[in-house]
Design a protein around this motif. Structure first.
Motif: not given
Length: 401
Positions: A16-33
């Motif tokens: 997170k930009k305003n926190s060094a200890e917290l993070a945001l969760l994401y999913s990544r979809i990959t199709v044919n690279g």
């Protein structure tokens, strides 16, 4: 087919930009690279994230909540992928993401529109025009692939930003100058207008885009330049033939495609008892009737027994458009013309030097050229300085007397 696809889902965190200890969760979809990301709207302690396992460490309530979100997202994304496959729809990282998020647009795609247009117009548009649309289609597909990391896009997803992006993509090509870019944008606007008329989209995303063509100086030969080309002796046969056919066009006003298509059936006896050309222009299908000047008749007679013409329907041994323009550049260099010569300069020369400069009324020139509107012909009248000079000299004489 599924065998041509590679599909994967992964999860990761970003600080997170305003926190060094917290993070945001994401999913990544990959199709044919090619990948797309989705924010899962969850934050978690950065030191609790296990990247190799793709989950949050611990058994507390927060960990259970985050890990449950990961599993439901994974299940939903796989379902979106499977549904698209069963429906024989486009499968890209974008379409899987849109289906999962409920933003799926069940409509025609850009590639479908391109194929539809080019297929329908195959027997309507002239070969050169259809070839230009094919090139525009190729650039649109390249733009999707390079800039959008996708093989296709739904029409309703195309917006004004897409339009501006395509213009920028074209301008990156060193082979395209402004007017070339504008011609591709003009065809893209026509394609999107077609989609609107077919009711495949509710509004035209290219409507606000303004075409901005640069004014280009018209290339034509004056009397002295035309005579230099006529008087030049060429040892190379290809240059001699190309010169003669170019001169024939200078005295008839026919475009390249019309000269190449010229046949014996197009020669008729006109109202004055002389030889005329009766034909329809290949580009516009407009009927033209052109009395043959002596210079043009001499060239037709010269090639009457040419091997490529003898016992054939055609009247002149015309090379391909590419070769013809290549030879014309060599001819221009041989006579120190100082102009970039192309075959279309012959049509301009007929309109300016051969007709208007010799007092032929603009209405007659317009008919000879096969123009639908006289305003199209008036662009030639503006460039004939010799005609202006002759008219003013005639006026001076009248004023003196």
């Amino acid at each position: 087919m599924r065998t041509n696809l590679t599909f994967s889902i992964s999860f990761f965190v970003r600080k997170k930009k305003n926190s060094a200890e917290l993070a945001l969760l994401y999913s990544r979809i990959t199709v044919n690279g090619w990948s797309k990301e989705i924010s899962l709207k969850h934050d978690l302690p950065l030191n609790k994230w296990n990247q190799p396992a793709g989950k949050m460490l611990g058994n507390g309530a927060k960990s259970q909540l985050v890990n449950r979100k990961i599993e439901t997202t994974r299940t939903g994304l796989y379902k979106a992928y499977e549904d698209l496959f069963k429906e024989q729809r486009i499968i890209t990282a974008d379409t899987v993401k849109d289906r999962y998020l409920g933003n799926d647009v069940t409509n025609h795609t850009l590639v479908y529109l391109l194929d539809y247009h080019n297929g329908k117009m195959k027997n309507v548009l002239k070969y050169g025009t259809l070839k230009n649309y094919t090139t525009t289609s190729k650039y649109l597909k390249d733009y999707l692939k390079i800039k959008h990391k996708s093989l296709d896009i739904y029409l309703k997803q195309i917006d004004y930003g897409f339009t501006l992006g395509f213009e920028g993509f074209l301008r990156e090509k060193p082979s395209l100058h402004n007017n070339g870019v504008m011609k591709h944008m003009e065809r893209f606007k026509k394609l999107m207008r077609l989609a609107l008329h077919l009711e495949w989209i509710e509004k035209n995303p290219t409507l606000r885009f303004k075409l901005r063509f640069d004014k280009v100086d018209m290339v034509y030969l004056d009397r002295q330049e035309l005579e230099r080309i006529l008087d030049k002796e060429f040892e190379q046969g290809t240059l001699k033939v190309t010169r003669d056919i170019f001169v024939f066009a200078c005295y008839t006003g026919l475009a390249y495609a019309d000269v190449k298509a010229l046949k014996q059936d197009h020669l008729r006896t006109g109202i004055d008892g002389g030889k005329w050309i009766y034909m329809r222009r290949r580009k516009t299908d407009t009927q033209v009737r052109i009395p043959l000047l002596e210079e043009a008749q001499i060239i037709l007679e010269r090639y009457r027994t040419h091997p490529k013409v003898d016992n054939q329907e055609i009247l002149l041994p015309v090379y391909s458009n590419q070769k013809t323009n290549q030879y014309l550049r060599e001819i221009a260099e041989a006579v120190n013309l100082g102009k970039r010569l192309s075959f279309h300069a012959a049509r301009h020369t007929f309109a300016t030097t051969v007709t208007l400069a010799n007092g032929v009324p603009i209405e007659t020139v317009s008919k000879l050229l096969g123009h639908h509107k006289i305003s199209t012909t008036q662009i030639y009248a503006r460039v004939v300085d010799t005609k202006i000079s002759n008219d003013i000299n005639a006026l001076r004489i009248k004023l003196k007397t």
